[in-house]
Write an enzyme that holds these catalytic residues in place. Structure first.
Site, PDB file in Angstrom:
ATOM      1  N   HIS A   1      -5.903   2.674   0.996  1.00  0.00           N
ATOM      2  CA  HIS A   1      -5.157   3.816   1.532  1.00  0.00           C
ATOM      3  C   HIS A   1      -5.880   4.480   2.714  1.00  0.00           C
ATOM      4  O   HIS A   1      -5.279   4.729   3.761  1.00  0.00           O
ATOM      5  CB  HIS A   1      -4.912   4.863   0.439  1.00  0.00           C
TER       6      HIS A   1
ATOM      7  N   ASP B   1       0.904  -1.148   0.000  1.00  0.00           N
ATOM      8  CA  ASP B   1       0.000   0.000   0.000  1.00  0.00           C
ATOM      9  C   ASP B   1       0.944   1.198   0.000  1.00  0.00           C
ATOM     10  O   ASP B   1       1.538   1.532   1.034  1.00  0.00           O
ATOM     11  CB  ASP B   1      -0.890   0.017   1.252  1.00  0.00           C
ATOM     12  N   HIS B   2       1.114   1.825  -1.159  1.00  0.00           N
ATOM     13  CA  HIS B   2       2.220   2.796  -1.262  1.00  0.00           C
ATOM     14  C   HIS B   2       2.028   4.001  -0.331  1.00  0.00           C
ATOM     15  O   HIS B   2       2.984   4.687  -0.013  1.00  0.00           O
ATOM     16  CB  HIS B   2       2.463   3.219  -2.713  1.00  0.00           C
TER      17      HIS B   2
HETATM   18  C1  BG6 Z   1      -3.391   4.537  -6.494  1.00  0.00           C
HETATM   19  C2  BG6 Z   1      -4.717   4.589  -7.193  1.00  0.00           C
HETATM   20  O1  BG6 Z   1      -3.372   3.500  -5.560  1.00  0.00           O
HETATM   21  O2  BG6 Z   1      -3.169   5.771  -5.819  1.00  0.00           O
HETATM   22  C3  BG6 Z   1      -4.780   5.762  -8.153  1.00  0.00           C
HETATM   23  O3  BG6 Z   1      -4.901   3.379  -7.916  1.00  0.00           O
HETATM   24  C4  BG6 Z   1      -4.438   7.045  -7.446  1.00  0.00           C
HETATM   25  O4  BG6 Z   1      -6.074   5.855  -8.743  1.00  0.00           O
HETATM   26  C5  BG6 Z   1      -3.129   6.904  -6.692  1.00  0.00           C
HETATM   27  O5  BG6 Z   1      -4.324   8.067  -8.421  1.00  0.00           O
HETATM   28  C6  BG6 Z   1      -2.863   8.134  -5.836  1.00  0.00           C
HETATM   29  O6  BG6 Z   1      -1.591   8.022  -5.274  1.00  0.00           O
HETATM   30  P1  BG6 Z   1      -0.738   9.312  -4.922  1.00  0.00           P
HETATM   31  O7  BG6 Z   1       0.488   8.769  -4.293  1.00  0.00           O
HETATM   32  O8  BG6 Z   1      -0.500  10.038  -6.195  1.00  0.00           O
HETATM   33  O9  BG6 Z   1      -1.591  10.130  -3.999  1.00  0.00           O
END
Ligand code: BG6
Ligand code: NDP
Length: 490
Positions: A240, A177-178
């Site tokens: 997230h 989960d980045h």
């Molecule tokens: C991803 C989603 O997990 O997170 C995308 O699949 C989204 O739809 C993205 O745009 C948002 O990540 P960040 O790091 O740009 O806020």
């Protein structure tokens, strides 16, 4: 110099968008910092036919460095390529042979990280063959990294988990989960558990409500075929937002280790109220963007059906039935095509019970609530809103902000989420990954909302690009006599 880590990486989906755009540049950062040095090797795989040299050239290009960059040259020399269809059982023997060769060349002690950067439908297949075809039979560690999405509901997630569990134990599985790799998300724990001032007030006696906003300015871009089958609820809330909320809601872990942190996050998610039909209808709002200035409506985007009822926006109220949070709601919202790109958490404290400054002769504006805002992105930092005396004669009060922001130099040195997470996998530290139990409780909650939505016909489109979502998202919180801390046209 960082401590060197030793491992072989096999990237399944090694020619995909994620690999070239995020994974290889993050690995290169680790190389420059010395976490990767001599004792690492990489096998990229996909069905495309490429030589090692062509693959190395592609990886080099993905790093965005000058053609003469010597570090990059050395780094990519550790990469090899194997055209491989993940459904072809027999071909895993070829991969195994290649893996054993790299193991010897770079003295990798049999340590292996299998990174599944593929369509989720392949996760179970690959995990199964890695085990049955002997790629995990080594003296070192074997770890598998799984990209999102982890299922599309509880049942499919459980099936996937059952398939993975046949080959890997829970502590060998790293579910990405980045958001958990983001600097300021990790700061939630530091701020909460490192400060008596904060943690002693961190409960329903002093906190009125908590607001989590993940706002995106862009639309679906070229990912419509994935997104139209997912929607904001699955794409952002299930993973997230639930992860952020569990970090905000959890009790203090016994120690700062993955096992203890995960245990507390799971406990928090278990006490999240799973809504019945009436509660889900009242407490959740969905939206879909219409057309705006120079912007097509979602239903007119490429690869989106003209009658799509997919949600590009979600707002909701979450309630925890436990001693710490009973009566203090968490409001969440996320969406595409909103006013701006940012992520923030606003912790709104209760107002003083008695406002002694507001008496008729004083004409003082009522005291405002204290708000602790955690800015996750794009600028990392905090502000704490307090009431203070206005400078000068008389006794008026005004809200002032104490703030701290990470400066540009430090912010440049902040590791990218994927860099941090790949490093954690090499260390075997699962703190910043989702455990199966966390994933399963999150799905149970989200499934209820989805089920109710599936029974109702939405009035879409219902918000304009550049806004903060549909009016119903404001009504949701106004009904409770509150408002979003971040709002347009204050
Ligand atoms: C991803 C989603 O997990 O997170 C995308 O699949 C989204 O739809 C993205 O745009 C948002 O990540 P960040 O790091 O740009 O806020
Ligand atoms: P892509 O479609 O860009 O890449 C898919 C990769 O899988 C390609 O290398 C493709 O190569 C390979 N592949 C497809 N079928 C097979 C097969 N049968 N055997 C072997 N290889 C195969 O996807 P992404 O890189 O965008 O996404 C990968 C994963 O990461 C997905 O789970 C996605 O949900 C997740 N993710 C992606 C993000 C992103 O920003 N891209 C963000 C967050 C998560 P070939 O067709 O040549 O075989």
């Amino acid at each position: 110099m960082a401590t060197e880590r030793t491992s072989l990486f096999i990237f399944f989906g090694g020619t995909g968008d994620l690999a070239y755009r995020k994974l290889y540049p993050s690995m290169f950062n680790l190389y420059k910092k010395g976490t990767l040095r001599e004792h690492f090797g990489v096998i990229g795989t996909s069905r495309e036919k490429l030589t090692d040299q062509q693959f190395q050239e592609n990886v080099f290009k993905s790093l965005g460095v000058a053609k003469t960059d010597k570090d990059a040259e050395k780094f990519v020399s550790h990469f090899v390529y194997e055209a491989h269809d993940v459904t072809d059982k027999a071909h895993y023997q070829v991969l195994k042979k290649r893996a054993d060769e790299l193991d010897k060349t770079y003295k990798l002690n049999g340590n292996r990280i299998f990174y599944l950067s593929l369509a989720p439908s392949f996760f179970g297949t690959v995990a199964g063959f890695l085990k049955t075809e002997g790629l995990t039979d080594t003296d070192g560690f074997d770890r598998v990294v799984i990209e999102k999405p982890f299922g599309r509901d509880f049942d499919s997630a459980q099936q996937l988990n059952d398939a993975l569990s046949k080959s890997f134990d829970e502590e060998q599985i790293f579910r990405i989960d980045h958001y958990l790799g983001k600097e300021m998300i990790q700061n939630i724990e530091a701020v909460r558990f490192g400060n008596t001032l904060v943690e002693s007030l961190w409960n329903n006696r002093y906190i009125d409500n908590i607001q989590v906003t993940l706002s995106e300015k862009l639309g679906v871009e070229e990912r419509a075929s994935y997104y139209d089958n997912s929607g904001a609820l699955r794409d952002m809330v299930q993973n997230h937002i639930m992860q952020i909320v569990s970090l905000l809601a959890m009790e203090q872990p016994v120690s700062f280790t993955d096992v203890d942190i995960r245990a507390e996050k799971v406990k928090a998610l278990r006490s999240l109220r799973v809504y019945n039909v009436a509660e889900a209808s009242t407490n959740f709002v969905r939206g879909q963007y219409g057309a705006g200035d120079n912007q097509r409506a979602y239903r007119d985007e490429d690869n989106v059906p003209h009658d799509s009822n997919n949600d590009t926006f979600v707002a909701g109220k979450l309630l925890f039935d436990n001693y710490r949070w009973s009566g203090t709601p968490f409001y969440i919202r996320t969406g595409k095509m909103l006013a701006d790109k940012f992520t923030r958490v606003d912790v709104v404290f209760k107002k003083p019970l008695i406002d002694i400054f507001s008496f008729p002769q004083n004409h003082n504006a009522p005291l405002e609530a204290n708000v602790l805002t955690m800015y996750i992105e794009p600028h990392a930092g905090f502000t704490l809103r307090l009431n203070a005396k206005t400078n000068g004669q008389g006794f008026q009060t005004e809200p002032i902000n104490l703030d701290y922001f990470v400066d540009a130099k430090d912010s440049k040195a902040t590791p990218e989420p994927y860099e941090r997470l790949i490093h954690d996998v090499m260390k075997g530290d699962g703190t910043n990954f989702s455990s199966w139990q966390e994933v399963s409780y999150a799905w149970r909650f989200v499934d209820q909302i989805r089920k109710v939505w599936d029974l109702q016909q939405p009035q879409f489109p219902n918000y304009t690009p550049g806004s903060m979502g549909p009016a119903a998202a404001d009504e949701l919180i106004q009904r409770d006599h509150r408002q979003w801390v971040y709002r347009l046209n204050k």
